[in-house]
Design an enzyme around this catalytic site. Structure first.
Site, mmCIF file in Angstrom:
data_model
loop_
_atom_site.group_PDB
_atom_site.id
_atom_site.type_symbol
_atom_site.label_atom_id
_atom_site.label_comp_id
_atom_site.label_asym_id
_atom_site.label_seq_id
_atom_site.Cartn_x
_atom_site.Cartn_y
_atom_site.Cartn_z
ATOM 1 N N ASP A 160 0.861 -1.189 0.000
ATOM 2 C CA ASP A 160 0.000 0.000 0.000
ATOM 3 C C ASP A 160 0.893 1.234 0.000
ATOM 4 O O ASP A 160 1.957 1.240 0.640
ATOM 5 C CB ASP A 160 -0.906 0.009 1.229
ATOM 6 C CG ASP A 160 -1.997 -1.058 1.152
ATOM 7 O OD1 ASP A 160 -2.335 -1.474 0.033
ATOM 8 O OD2 ASP A 160 -2.482 -1.476 2.219
ATOM 9 N N ASP A 177 -7.118 -1.505 -4.362
ATOM 10 C CA ASP A 177 -8.146 -1.173 -3.368
ATOM 11 C C ASP A 177 -9.148 -0.169 -3.943
ATOM 12 O O ASP A 177 -10.356 -0.305 -3.743
ATOM 13 C CB ASP A 177 -7.499 -0.585 -2.111
ATOM 14 C CG ASP A 177 -6.624 -1.594 -1.385
ATOM 15 O OD1 ASP A 177 -6.845 -2.803 -1.566
ATOM 16 O OD2 ASP A 177 -5.714 -1.158 -0.643
#
Length: 253
Positions: A160, A177
């Site tokens: 991330d 995401d």
């Protein structure tokens, strides 16, 4: 015998009714907006694959670049107060939810991918092709991390790196995401508006109309029974009782 006009519609039949009759005879749905009109299944599946491929490529390329140039470095401010790039390794689900359950989320991601592939067999809707493409690309993007990244196969940590509005402490996320969230929102919207995977649309008018037809059916059956001279059993019994009462009255008289 009715004569057919040049368009193939019987004489005396309105053009709109003729078109709807031809659609119904050919199996074409009679509802649905133009942008969600059913189309060729192969083209819709091709669109799904293209969208999924683009999302997957963006996700993997962006992860490769940030790991190569930004990991173990100070966060990079792109837009002050709004967008910061900072690399973290996420063992949980999207937005760092459920850390410590990596293998569970890997199984869930595999299940989602299989479900989307199976659902695509019925796909004839343009918006659903885009929606499923977003979901599939995002799911495969994060699944790739879980399978191939450290610390172990099928237990890998997802990369991330996008931090939006740091002051809000919003969880760090990635391109996959974002695609999953956008696809989920679109899926809810399409389901709410009645758009189906096969390109048809279930409207409130159709639903309420079906209920009204079902409610009117018993009354229509009673009317037809009265027209044919059919009398309910209860009415016949009452008639016989009245006839018996009149007979006894005559006998007493």
């Amino acid at each position: 015998m009715p004569q057919a006009d040049r368009q193939g519609a019987p004489a005396g039949v309105p053009e709109g009714d003729a078109v709807r009759s031809v659609q119904a005879a050919g199996g074409a749905p009679l509802s649905g907006a133009g942008w969600a009109r059913p189309g060729n299944r192969a083209r819709r599946i091709a669109l799904l694959v293209v969208v999924a491929t683009v999302i997957y490529a963006l996700d993997q390329v962006s992860k490769f670049l940030v790991v190569k140039f930004l990991e173990h470095e100070e966060p990079l401010t792109v837009v002050p107060g709004a967008l910061v790039l900072t690399v973290i390794r996420n063992a949980g689900a999207a937005f760092s939810i459920g850390t410590g359950m990596t293998i569970v989320f890997t199984v869930i991601a595999l299940t989602v991918v299989v479900a989307i592939v199976r659902t695509a067999r019925q796909l004839r809707s343009l918006p659903w092709a885009i929606t499923l493409g977003l979901l599939l690309g995002g799911a495969v993007g994060n699944l790739t991390d879980r399978i191939f990244r450290s610390p172990a196969p099928f237990q890998g940590h997802v990369v991330d790196f996008i931090q939006a509005f740091p002051v809000t402490r919003f969880p760090v996320f990635n391109v996959a995401d974002s695609a999953i969230v956008c696809g989920g929102v679109l899926a809810v919207f399409l389901a709410w508006r009645g758009y189906q995977i096969d390109g048809t649309r279930q409207t409130e008018e159709e639903t309420s109309g079906s209920g009204a037809e079902q409610a009117a059916e018993p009354a229509g059956n009673e009317s037809r029974a009265e027209t044919r001279g059919e009398v309910p059993e209860q009415t016949r019994e009452q008639t016989r009782e009245q006839a018996g009462d009149r007979s006894r009255e005559r006998a007493d008289g």
